[in-house]
Write a protein that holds these residues in place. Structure first.
Motif, PDB file in Angstrom:
ATOM      1  N   THR A 184       4.109   5.520  -5.660  1.00 55.15           N
ATOM      2  CA  THR A 184       4.072   5.521  -7.126  1.00 55.15           C
ATOM      3  C   THR A 184       3.050   6.530  -7.637  1.00 55.15           C
ATOM      4  OG1 THR A 184       4.776   3.217  -7.216  1.00 55.15           O
ATOM      5  CG2 THR A 184       3.668   4.086  -9.164  1.00 55.15           C
ATOM      6  N   GLU A 185       1.884   6.574  -7.012  1.00 54.86           N
ATOM      7  CA  GLU A 185       0.845   7.538  -7.413  1.00 54.86           C
ATOM      8  C   GLU A 185       1.326   8.976  -7.235  1.00 54.86           C
ATOM      9  OE1 GLU A 185      -2.699   6.689  -5.192  1.00 54.86           O
ATOM     10  OE2 GLU A 185      -2.859   4.674  -6.000  1.00 54.86           O
ATOM     11  N   LYS A 229       0.827  -1.210   0.000  1.00 61.04           N
ATOM     12  CA  LYS A 229       0.000   0.000   0.000  1.00 61.04           C
ATOM     13  C   LYS A 229       0.863   1.262   0.000  1.00 61.04           C
ATOM     14  CE  LYS A 229      -4.059  -1.996   2.211  1.00 61.04           C
ATOM     15  NZ  LYS A 229      -4.863  -2.076   3.438  1.00 61.04           N
ATOM     16  N   VAL A 230       1.943   1.247   0.763  1.00 59.23           N
ATOM     17  CA  VAL A 230       2.839   2.407   0.801  1.00 59.23           C
ATOM     18  C   VAL A 230       3.512   2.588  -0.547  1.00 59.23           C
ATOM     19  CG1 VAL A 230       4.938   3.368   1.823  1.00 59.23           C
ATOM     20  CG2 VAL A 230       3.197   2.336   3.277  1.00 59.23           C
TER      21      VAL A 230
END
Length: 162
Positions: A158-159, A152-153
């Motif tokens: 990346t986003e 999730k991190v």
């Protein structure tokens, strides 16, 4: 499977915090029990619970308490089981500091693992980690949980990076 973890709290008003530990045990498939045991209002009940816990098959006790927060330390003084203390910011609390310090500042010889204020979820995760030292299937579930946190991190990074 038998009950492995006892979740105790000084008052029912702590339940909204302590439920987070119960939710972790449900997620990991760990059997637990949960009850109210007040160090100040029911000392005989506290003594009996702590004295009988290991003999009943418990492996870890999570004790949440607010205010003076003597429950985790008193239980730890009676049982040989690991005790994880959850300081609870209660209505009569001094911003939770009284609870934190009451649980954290144990004398040598009476250890209590202490998590952050209101952090029953972390107490549940720590209990799972303790249990996983003797349960490879549980250790695999814990590794998968941590892998998911990492994922999730990394996805968020990346986003943001674009």
């Amino acid at each position: 499977m038998s009950v492995q973890v006892g979740i105790i709290m000084g008052s029912k008003s702590d339940l909204h915090i302590m439920q987070d530990a119960a939710d972790i045990f449900k997620e990991f498939g760990v059997e637990f029990e949960m009850t109210v045991v007040s160090a100040h209002r029911t000392p005989d009940r506290m003594f009996y619970y702590a004295k009988q816990a290991a003999g009943r098959g418990l492996k870890v006790i999570i004790a949440g308490a607010g205010g003076a927060a003597h429950l985790p330390g008193m239980v730890a003084s009676i049982t040989v089981l690991p005790v994880i203390g959850v300081p609870v910011k209660s209505s009569n609390s001094i911003d939770g500091w009284d609870s934190i310090l009451s649980i954290l500042q144990m004398p040598n010889g009476i250890p209590v693992a202490t998590v952050a204020l209101n952090a029953a979820k972390n107490a549940g995760l720590l209990a799972v980690q303790i249990l996983s030292t003797a349960d490879s299937a549980l250790a695999e579930k814990m590794q998968a949980y941590k892998d998911e946190l990492r994922k999730k991190v990394e996805e968020t990074a990346t986003e943001m990076e674009g």
